[in-house]
Scaffold this active site. Structure first.
Site, PDB file in Angstrom:
ATOM      1  N   ARG A   1       0.734  -1.255   0.094  1.00 47.28           N
ATOM      2  CA  ARG A   1      -0.086  -0.113   0.143  1.00 47.28           C
ATOM      3  C   ARG A   1       0.849   1.384   0.073  1.00 47.28           C
ATOM      4  NH1 ARG A   1      -2.688  -4.266   2.085  1.00 47.28           N
ATOM      5  NH2 ARG A   1      -5.247  -4.253   1.921  1.00 47.28           N
TER       6      ARG A   1
ATOM      7  N   LYS B   1      -6.369 -19.287  -1.687  1.00 44.16           N
ATOM      8  CA  LYS B   1      -4.925 -18.703  -1.602  1.00 44.16           C
ATOM      9  C   LYS B   1      -3.799 -19.137  -2.704  1.00 44.16           C
ATOM     10  CE  LYS B   1      -5.594 -15.936   1.718  1.00 44.16           C
ATOM     11  NZ  LYS B   1      -5.128 -14.444   1.949  1.00 44.16           N
TER      12      LYS B   1
ATOM     13  N   ARG C   1      -4.801 -24.010   0.278  1.00 35.87           N
ATOM     14  CA  ARG C   1      -4.096 -24.091   1.733  1.00 35.87           C
ATOM     15  C   ARG C   1      -4.511 -25.121   2.425  1.00 35.87           C
ATOM     16  NH1 ARG C   1      -2.175 -17.965   2.814  1.00 35.87           N
ATOM     17  NH2 ARG C   1      -0.275 -17.944   1.520  1.00 35.87           N
TER      18      ARG C   1
ATOM     19  N   ASP D   1      -3.900 -15.726   7.137  1.00 33.52           N
ATOM     20  CA  ASP D   1      -2.671 -16.106   6.585  1.00 33.52           C
ATOM     21  C   ASP D   1      -1.884 -17.136   7.592  1.00 33.52           C
ATOM     22  OD1 ASP D   1      -2.794 -15.058   3.900  1.00 33.52           O
ATOM     23  OD2 ASP D   1      -1.857 -13.054   4.795  1.00 33.52           O
TER      24      ASP D   1
ATOM     25  N   ARG E   1       3.924 -19.711   2.636  1.00 32.29           N
ATOM     26  CA  ARG E   1       3.561 -19.923   4.018  1.00 32.29           C
ATOM     27  C   ARG E   1       3.427 -21.415   4.246  1.00 32.29           C
ATOM     28  NH1 ARG E   1       2.622 -14.677   5.330  1.00 32.29           N
ATOM     29  NH2 ARG E   1       1.630 -13.325   4.107  1.00 32.29           N
TER      30      ARG E   1
ATOM     31  N   SER F   1     -13.232  -9.408   3.033  1.00 32.30           N
ATOM     32  CA  SER F   1     -12.128  -9.624   2.186  1.00 32.30           C
ATOM     33  C   SER F   1     -11.327  -8.178   2.028  1.00 32.30           C
ATOM     34  CB  SER F   1     -12.247  -9.933   0.668  1.00 32.30           C
ATOM     35  OG  SER F   1     -11.095  -9.803  -0.037  1.00 32.30           O
TER      36      SER F   1
ATOM     37  N   ARG G   1      -5.401 -18.304  -9.506  1.00 32.51           N
ATOM     38  CA  ARG G   1      -6.199 -17.845  -8.368  1.00 32.51           C
ATOM     39  C   ARG G   1      -7.413 -16.762  -9.034  1.00 32.51           C
ATOM     40  NH1 ARG G   1      -2.078 -15.484  -3.959  1.00 32.51           N
ATOM     41  NH2 ARG G   1      -3.952 -15.227  -2.851  1.00 32.51           N
TER      42      ARG G   1
END
Length: 453
Positions: free
Chosen positions: A33, A357, A361, A330, A405, A175, A129
């Site tokens: 951002r 994800k 995941r 996450d 992750r 979201s 995705r």
């Protein structure tokens, strides 16, 4: 990591106590951002503590391609001279976001609200995705999809309008990415753009809008006040500013859980962001009996940060409510690892979002647990992990599916299982935590290239 690179297996071995202090890398959400708001503002933005992982560097490259001046002035120190709202140029060539779901989706909001045309692409993982949930509201605001891969996936070309159309949009799911894309598109809309969410999601975009001078209001709404209504006044002049990026709680989660499960460990994590919409994992671990002490609380970059002292702990299974998911979406892979060492059953409810994800995941975590002898079950969108209070067997190889992750979570597991744990590819860890291995090695971990002998 590009989708045609050779896999790089990595193995974690059972370790002695982890000790020391570290500053986890800068927060990925805020780093993306900071770059994007630097582009959209007038004048100079200086960023300190930027996460220099591949994901954020892809966003930096996109910001530069859209017309901003972007300069790296030192480790984590960047200078952006923006073009202001409505001042972007069509990029030459494709905006390649690699594995960056956040960067690509936020930038679709930017492009979808501005008079610019850009083509988005990424690696094999990003190409799988879904982007349709991001595109739906942006199309209502006047953007046009010129071309796209099947199912609204990248590669896709997006053309923005001269001015965006202000809308009132109710999010289909909690979201922060969809909410942020609508707000970013709404910056170039005359009038008011409103986003309604049934459950509060990460609010970094709202905080940064205020930091750069936008008029944005957030009010509780919905059943029990758990939702939020976000209202943005369009076409402000954003002013470049200084941004200090706090340490990422999602990255801090890996050394934090490692310290909890490796006997005798004591680790201090410095400057970790304590935004209440990001600390669901810490809340859950404390409920499980984790010894986590929070001290030296302070403000940095519009966010509350604190230092954390973490000591090895006996954990117990808990029920994790579905409404906590947005604050720790996450962190479920590493929570599943902690649950594998806990006494009893941990039930993580409402994990549908994990299926879309970097990998599925939920399936990837379940397969990793199975490979290492951990009792588990999936019921609908709930993950149930059963531990016996001692170390699991380990000894398995975990398929990461290009998911950073998953890779880090199971390497942490291997530091405390009875046998080493291998992940089939560790290259993509650089997307969010480039210094993961040296950081863990400095604490006393044993992590080596290659499969277990």
């Amino acid at each position: 990591m590009s989708h045609d690179s050779e896999p790089q297996p990595v193995t974690a071995h059972p370790a002695g106590p982890l000790t020391g202090a570290l500053k986890p890398p800068g927060d990925k959400s805020i780093s993306h951002r900071a770059m994007i708001f630097g582009l959209l503002s007038v004048g100079e933005t200086r960023v300190e503590g930027l996460l220099e992982g591949d994901d954020v560097l892809r966003t930096a490259a996109a910001v530069k391609a859209l017309g901003a001046q972007v300069t790296r002035e030192g480790e984590g120190r960047w200078r952006i001279v923006g073009v202001g709202i409505g001042g972007m140029q069509d990029p030459v060539g494709v905006l390649d976001f690699g594995n960056a779901g956040t960067g690509s989706r936020l930038m679709m909001g930017v492009v979808g609200g501005q008079p610019v045309t850009a083509t988005f692409d990424g690696d094999a993982s990003l190409r799988k995705r879904p982007m349709r949930r991001i595109l739906d509201p942006i199309l209502k605001m006047g953007a046009e999809v010129v071309s796209e891969a099947e199912g609204g996936r990248v590669p896709l070309t997006l053309r923005g309008p001269r001015e965006a159309i202000p809308i009132r949009y109710e999010l289909p799911v909690a979201s922060a990415q969809i909410k942020s894309a609508v707000l970013l598109a709404g910056l170039n809309a005359p009038g008011t753009t409103t986003v309604i969410e049934k459950a509060a999601s990460r609010d970094h975009t709202e905080r940064m809008l205020r930091l750069f001078g936008a008029d944005v209001s957030v009010t509780p709404s919905g059943e029990g006040g758990h939702g939020r209504t976000v209202t943005l006044t369009g076409q402000p002049t954003l002013r470049g500013t200084d941004v200090i990026v706090p340490a990422d709680p999602s990255s801090a989660a890996f050394p934090l859980v490692a310290a909890l499960i490796v006997p005798g460990s004591e680790v201090i994590l410095r400057g970790v962001m304590m935004n209440p919409l990001r600390t669901g994992l810490i809340t859950t671990l404390i409920e499980m009996g984790a010894d986590i002490e929070r001290f030296d609380e302070r403000e940095e970059g519009g966010e509350t940060v604190a230092d954390l002292r973490v000591r090895a702990s006996r954990l117990r299974g808990v029920d994790v409510p579905a409404e906590r998911a947005p604050s720790m979406i996450d962190e479920y892979p590493i929570l599943a690892v902690a649950a594998a060492f806990a006494e009893g059953t941990t039930r993580m409810n409402g994990l549908h979002e994990l299926r879309v994800k970097e990998s599925d995941r939920l399936a990837a975590v379940a397969a990793g647990l199975a490979a290492n002898g951990v009792g588990h079950d999936i019921e609908g969108d709930d993950l149930i992990v059963t531990g016996n209070g001692g170390p699991p067997a380990g000894g398995g190889t975990v398929a990461t599916h290009l998911d950073h992750r998953i890779a880090m979570a199971f390497l942490v597991m291997g530091l405390a299982t009875r046998k080493p744990v291998t992940v089939d590819d560790g290259a993509m860890i650089a997307t969010s935590f480039p210094s993961f291995r040296p950081t863990m090695l400095a604490l006393g971990a044993r992590i080596e290239d290659g499969a277990a002998a």
